[in-house]
Write an enzyme that holds these catalytic residues in place. Structure first.
Site, mmCIF file in Angstrom:
data_model
loop_
_atom_site.group_PDB
_atom_site.id
_atom_site.type_symbol
_atom_site.label_atom_id
_atom_site.label_comp_id
_atom_site.label_asym_id
_atom_site.label_seq_id
_atom_site.Cartn_x
_atom_site.Cartn_y
_atom_site.Cartn_z
ATOM 1 N N ASN A 1 -10.771 -2.725 -5.509
ATOM 2 C CA ASN A 1 -9.992 -1.739 -6.265
ATOM 3 C C ASN A 1 -10.602 -1.389 -7.631
ATOM 4 O O ASN A 1 -10.220 -0.392 -8.246
ATOM 5 C CB ASN A 1 -8.533 -2.188 -6.432
ATOM 6 C CG ASN A 1 -7.716 -2.118 -5.163
ATOM 7 O OD1 ASN A 1 -6.795 -2.909 -4.947
ATOM 8 N ND2 ASN A 1 -8.015 -1.160 -4.291
ATOM 9 N N ASP B 1 0.819 -1.219 0.000
ATOM 10 C CA ASP B 1 0.000 0.000 0.000
ATOM 11 C C ASP B 1 0.855 1.272 0.000
ATOM 12 O O ASP B 1 1.970 1.272 0.513
ATOM 13 C CB ASP B 1 -0.905 -0.026 1.245
ATOM 14 C CG ASP B 1 -2.068 0.947 1.121
ATOM 15 O OD1 ASP B 1 -2.389 1.373 0.000
ATOM 16 O OD2 ASP B 1 -2.660 1.286 2.165
HETATM 17 C C1 IPE Z 1 -5.299 -2.740 -0.126
HETATM 18 O O1 IPE Z 1 -5.012 -1.397 -0.288
HETATM 19 C C2 IPE Z 1 -5.213 -3.445 -1.444
HETATM 20 C C3 IPE Z 1 -3.888 -3.529 -2.045
HETATM 21 C C4 IPE Z 1 -2.778 -3.101 -1.527
HETATM 22 C C5 IPE Z 1 -3.848 -4.175 -3.326
HETATM 23 P P1 IPE Z 1 -6.157 -0.311 -0.505
HETATM 24 O O2 IPE Z 1 -5.467 0.974 -0.697
HETATM 25 O O3 IPE Z 1 -7.083 -0.755 -1.575
HETATM 26 O O4 IPE Z 1 -6.929 -0.367 0.892
HETATM 27 P P2 IPE Z 1 -7.862 0.702 1.578
HETATM 28 O O5 IPE Z 1 -8.870 1.158 0.560
HETATM 29 O O6 IPE Z 1 -6.997 1.817 2.041
HETATM 30 O O7 IPE Z 1 -8.490 -0.027 2.718
HETATM 31 C C1 IPE Z 2 -1.606 0.170 -3.380
HETATM 32 O O1 IPE Z 2 -1.346 1.530 -3.359
HETATM 33 C C2 IPE Z 2 -1.783 -0.371 -4.771
HETATM 34 C C3 IPE Z 2 -3.138 -0.828 -5.077
HETATM 35 C C4 IPE Z 2 -4.144 -0.825 -4.265
HETATM 36 C C5 IPE Z 2 -3.363 -1.336 -6.414
HETATM 37 P P1 IPE Z 2 -2.514 2.603 -3.378
HETATM 38 O O2 IPE Z 2 -2.853 2.916 -4.774
HETATM 39 O O3 IPE Z 2 -3.645 2.141 -2.529
HETATM 40 O O4 IPE Z 2 -1.802 3.828 -2.695
HETATM 41 P P2 IPE Z 2 -2.471 4.893 -1.725
HETATM 42 O O5 IPE Z 2 -3.057 4.128 -0.569
HETATM 43 O O6 IPE Z 2 -3.530 5.613 -2.509
HETATM 44 O O7 IPE Z 2 -1.347 5.782 -1.312
HETATM 45 MG MG MG Z 3 -4.112 2.374 -0.568
#
Ligand code: IPE
Ligand code: IPE
Ligand code: MG
Length: 252
Positions: A79, A31
């Site tokens: 996602n 993340d």
């Molecule tokens: C969890 O991260 C999913 C992945 C890292 C693929 P998210 O960014 O989707 O999670 P939330 O929305 O902050 O809970």
């Molecule tokens: C994790 O990074 C990757 C995926 C969920 C695909 P994020 O895209 O959630 O990054 P933040 O949380 O917005 O910084």
């Molecule tokens: Mg995230």
């Protein structure tokens, strides 16, 4: 995270990986890619590209130090809610990474597996997924689970449907349903539960990752680092932190 020291004749010696029992299975919630890009005034897709490079580096490192199973959360069932442009750029990135992954993880002898409902992806991506699994199936090294269109609730629903069908056709009796049977119908069937899950970027939540499997998993949430900046040294620090934990599994 505080450094972990062992006392040796009044002098403090820093603990290294050689001193501790390694977790057998580590999960990474990758993340913080978006925030990493935002800090640099870059598009979110640049954060995902940087995160993909880190993924490659960390997976290889885990294999090198002797971890047996790694599960990385790459794309959740939730996602898809992201803007179309971001989802499209992620799909492009998955495609180019999966094209390279077949040979990329060859030297490390890594077995590449996918967990999640991959039928939602394009035919092209599904073919690459199948090719990666086929090509790497006979390898002897670490097992890498890439969680793509993975959601733990979805996984549990899927397992329940499989079991319900077996009850319906009379192959099993409802009283025979056990924790073991449920585990064996999850995507992770046959694998040990994660000992340690690491989440950079400071969100104190599970976000639908390995809910059933992480009943007794040790969690490390890192506030100070975004996934693209995650290093090999941080893997060591997390493992040493994990080794300090007293895992009781409900016992004493
Ligand atoms: C969890 O991260 C999913 C992945 C890292 C693929 P998210 O960014 O989707 O999670 P939330 O929305 O902050 O809970
Ligand atoms: C994790 O990074 C990757 C995926 C969920 C695909 P994020 O895209 O959630 O990054 P933040 O949380 O917005 O910084
Ligand atoms: Mg995230």
């Amino acid at each position: 995270m505080l450094p972990f020291f062992k006392n040796k004749e009044n002098s403090k010696t820093e603990i290294t990986l050689a001193d501790v029992k390694l977790p057998e299975h580590i999960g990474f919630i990758m993340d913080g890619n978006g925030r990493w890009a935002k800090k640099r005034n870059l598009p979110r897709s640049a954060g995902h590209s940087a995160g993909a490079k880190t993924f490659r580096k960390i997976v290889k490192y885990c294999d090198r130090i002797g971890i047996k199973y790694v599960t990385v959360y790459a794309f959740s069932t939730e996602n898809w809610k992201r803007p179309e442009e971001e989802v499209n750029s992620l799909m492009k990135l998955f495609k180019s990474y999966l094209e390279e992954a077949i040979s990329d993880f060859k030297d490390e002898d890594i077995v590449v597996r996918f967990i999640g409902d991959t039928t939602a992806f394009s035919k092209e991506l599904q073919d690459l997924i199948e090719e990666n699994e086929k090509e790497s199936a006979d390898r002897k090294g670490m097992v890498l689970n890439i969680a793509m269109n993975y959601g733990s609730r979805d996984e549990i629903v899927r397992a329940m449907k499989i079991i319900a069908r077996q009850v319906k056709d009379g192959t099993i009796n409802p009283d025979e349903i056990s924790e073991e049977m449920i585990s064996q119908n999850l995507y992770t069937a046959g694998q040990p539960d994660p000992d340690l899950v690491i989440r950079p970027s400071g969100e104190y939540r599970i976000s639908n990752f390995l809910l059933w499997q992480s009943a007794y998993t040790e969690y490390i949430i890192m506030d100070e680092v975004l996934w693209p900046d995650f290093t090999e040294k941080m893997v060591d620090e997390c493992i040493i932190e994990y080794a300090k934990r007293n895992r009781r599994f409900g016992g004493v």
